[in-house]
Write a protein that holds these residues in place. Structure first.
Motif, PDB file in Angstrom:
ATOM      1  N   GLY A  11       0.795  -1.221   0.000  1.00  0.00           N
ATOM      2  CA  GLY A  11       0.000   0.000   0.000  1.00  0.00           C
ATOM      3  C   GLY A  11       0.824   1.266   0.000  1.00  0.00           C
ATOM      4  O   GLY A  11       0.282   2.356  -0.189  1.00  0.00           O
ATOM      5  N   GLU A  12       2.131   1.133   0.209  1.00  0.00           N
ATOM      6  CA  GLU A  12       2.994   2.317   0.299  1.00  0.00           C
ATOM      7  C   GLU A  12       4.122   2.300  -0.735  1.00  0.00           C
ATOM      8  O   GLU A  12       5.048   3.116  -0.661  1.00  0.00           O
TER       9      GLU A  12
ATOM     10  N   VAL B 102      -1.982  -1.517   4.510  1.00  0.00           N
ATOM     11  CA  VAL B 102      -2.817  -2.710   4.351  1.00  0.00           C
ATOM     12  C   VAL B 102      -2.173  -3.951   4.953  1.00  0.00           C
ATOM     13  O   VAL B 102      -2.819  -4.995   5.060  1.00  0.00           O
ATOM     14  N   SER B 103      -0.931  -3.845   5.357  1.00  0.00           N
ATOM     15  CA  SER B 103      -0.242  -4.991   5.955  1.00  0.00           C
ATOM     16  C   SER B 103      -0.229  -4.854   7.479  1.00  0.00           C
ATOM     17  O   SER B 103      -0.624  -3.830   8.038  1.00  0.00           O
ATOM     18  N   HIS B 104       0.235  -5.897   8.137  1.00  0.00           N
ATOM     19  CA  HIS B 104       0.532  -5.788   9.568  1.00  0.00           C
ATOM     20  C   HIS B 104       1.735  -4.861   9.723  1.00  0.00           C
ATOM     21  O   HIS B 104       2.525  -4.679   8.783  1.00  0.00           O
ATOM     22  N   HIS B 105       1.892  -4.285  10.910  1.00  0.00           N
ATOM     23  CA  HIS B 105       3.035  -3.398  11.118  1.00  0.00           C
ATOM     24  C   HIS B 105       4.340  -4.116  10.821  1.00  0.00           C
ATOM     25  O   HIS B 105       5.244  -3.579  10.185  1.00  0.00           O
TER      26      HIS B 105
ATOM     27  N   TRP C 234      -9.653  -1.721   1.383  1.00  0.00           N
ATOM     28  CA  TRP C 234      -8.601  -0.842   0.871  1.00  0.00           C
ATOM     29  C   TRP C 234      -7.788  -1.537  -0.215  1.00  0.00           C
ATOM     30  O   TRP C 234      -7.412  -0.921  -1.221  1.00  0.00           O
ATOM     31  N   LYS C 235      -7.465  -2.793  -0.021  1.00  0.00           N
ATOM     32  CA  LYS C 235      -6.708  -3.536  -1.033  1.00  0.00           C
ATOM     33  C   LYS C 235      -7.441  -3.545  -2.368  1.00  0.00           C
ATOM     34  O   LYS C 235      -6.842  -3.366  -3.430  1.00  0.00           O
ATOM     35  N   ARG C 236      -8.735  -3.768  -2.305  1.00  0.00           N
ATOM     36  CA  ARG C 236      -9.536  -3.886  -3.521  1.00  0.00           C
ATOM     37  C   ARG C 236      -9.834  -2.522  -4.148  1.00  0.00           C
ATOM     38  O   ARG C 236      -9.801  -2.362  -5.369  1.00  0.00           O
TER      39      ARG C 236
END
Length: 474
Positions: A136-137, A340-343, A361-363
């Motif tokens: 996501g980044e 969108v991931s775990h930290h 958010w992913k979609r």
């Protein structure tokens, strides 16, 4: 007489150092004439209608007593170039990139995402101890990196994989660092994802949150002096990456204040991804994000859609030019995204947020999908090319992964060498104790996985170690 000669020499050196600064409009080697007016201690003029105290703003006097606080209506706008469908919304500007350059940006982002998936699974399988993904980044790192000079020093945090890749770091270099192999540039002395590369001008990542910020300000001040002293050389800036959680540390405020008061050419690039580990932004601060703090420190600031790689590129290009103007100045970019991931692999984010929120958010929106839509609309990309790219990259990552698995760990002596130019007697004694311990309990210490085994220790003890100049450290 000796003292007099030293003082005379220092005066000459300072005069020579200050000359190029004066040529660029700075007086006394430190302060511009415009700033001197603001800091003047001339007393308040009779009948003045505004504040004129030293160090104060140009504020009008008023008889109305009113306390100010920013509201949602006052929020700083967020710049974007592409909308969620990959359609250009900033019609006033064109993408200053060839199709080949756009494809490289896309490939770099996809590379990060594929490597992240494989290395995350590697940690879950116990192959490596730790990992952090950039899901996501990817657009923040790659987009901003594409606008920097390769020679601009970078102080990264731990989601800047895209900066390294865009600058030319190979997948093997990433994976060897995570596995701590003999090919790790850092000789296995750091945790996974704590990359560093002198070749790519990226300082090694530190686990301690926000320490890179004041370091970046100091490096930028050194660059400021170098830029002014050598105006015909390439003029460089420092790029410093951090998350909004790091902005809650005191180092953030010290860094911005240092950079602002010393007019340092540094780009503070904040990834505001909504969460500092398990703490959402709503529990971190009440102000208007991180951007409002830049304005408060008198720093040129912009907020950007972090899911828009072209917006990140344009903002960074203009921020870099601004940072080099007038002898140097800091700029803050707040890039808005969603983590969108775990930290990290040590975190389970579904303990504090709903899985459906993350999947939505992913979609709905991410930087890779948005750029893909832009390219498909221009017939630069299609499904077949997408499948081929992802298959090729996955094979490339897995090939590097399998090779790293078979590599030995760095030499055991590397734990203590390269600290000083020459080994101290205390260090030599420590190595002798290590040797005695291993030889006393050989069944407890298997050195077969370390490069050179005990021979690397003997090499140092026998005076045959050549020092850092012969080491693989970048």
């Amino acid at each position: 007489m000796a003292t007099r000669r030293i003082v005379t020499g220092l005066r000459g050196a300072l005069a020579a150092w200050a000359t190029p600064l004066r040529q660029h409009g700075l007086r006394g080697g430190m302060v511009c004439s415009q700033c001197q007016k603001r800091w003047s201690s001339v007393s308040q003029r009779p009948g003045s209608d505004r504040v004129n105290f030293p160090g104060a703003v140009n504020s009008l006097f008023t008889t109305g007593l009113e306390f100010k606080r920013a509201t949602e209506d006052d929020a700083m706008p967020t710049y974007r170039y592409l909308d969620q469908e990959g359609t250009v919304v900033d019609k006033a500007h064109s993408v200053d990139l060839s199709n080949e350059q756009i494809l490289k940006i896309y490939r770099d982002m996809v590379t990060v995402s594929i490597m992240d998936l494989i290395m995350f699974d590697a940690q879950r399988q116990g192959k490596i101890s730790f990992y952090m993904v950039s899901a996501g980044e990817e657009g923040i790192a790659v987009g901003s990196s594409s606008a920097l000079s390769h020679n601009d020093p970078v102080f990264a945090q731990y989601r800047e994989h895209g900066v390294y890749i865009h600058r030319g770091t190979s997948i093997s270099e990433f994976i060897n660092q995570c596995f701590s192999t003999t090919h790790d540039l850092g000789k296995g002395r750091n945790m996974p994802v704590h990359y560093g590369s002198a070749k790519q001008h990226v300082h090694t990542v530190s686990s301690t949150l926000a320490t890179q910020l004041p370091q970046a300000s100091g490096a930028a001040y050194a660059l400021k002096l170098a830029n002014l002293a050598n105006p015909t050389d390439e003029q460089r800036v420092v790029a410093c990456y951090f998350g909004e959680g790091a902005a809650s540390e005191g180092d953030f405020h010290a860094a911005l204040n240092i950079a602002a008061t010393r007019s340092c050419p540094v780009l503070f690039i904040c990834r505001n991804n909504g969460y500092a580990i398990s703490t959402p932004t709503l529990d971190q601060y009440r102000g208007d994000g991180i951007a409002s703090r830049g304005v408060g420190y008198g720093i040129d600031t912009v907020r950007v859609d972090g899911n828009d790689v072209f917006a990140m590129r344009r903002a960074t290009l203009e921020a870099r030019a601004l940072a080099l103007s007038g002898g140097g100045r800091p700029v803050l970019i707040e890039a808005m995204s969603y983590r969108v991931s775990h930290h990290s692999t040590s975190d389970d984010s579904f303990a504090y947020r709903a899985k459906v929120e993350v999947e939505d958010w992913k979609r709905r929106d991410n930087p890779i999908t948005r750029l893909r839509k832009y390219m498909e609309a221009r017939e630069m990309w299609d499904e077949e090319k997408e499948k081929t790219l992802r298959s090729d990259l996955r094979q490339e990552v897995l090939k590097a992964y399998r090779a790293a698995e078979k590599e030995k760990k760095p030499a055991l002596s590397g734990v203590i060498t390269d600290v000083y130019k020459e080994m101290t007697e205390e260090q030599m004694e420590q190595l002798r104790r290590v040797k005695r311990l291993v030889e006393t309990y050989p069944e407890e210490y298997d050195l077969s996985e370390f490069d050179g085994g005990m021979d690397s220790v003997d090499e140092v003890l026998n005076g045959k170690y050549q020092g850092p100049s012969s080491a693989k450290v970048s």
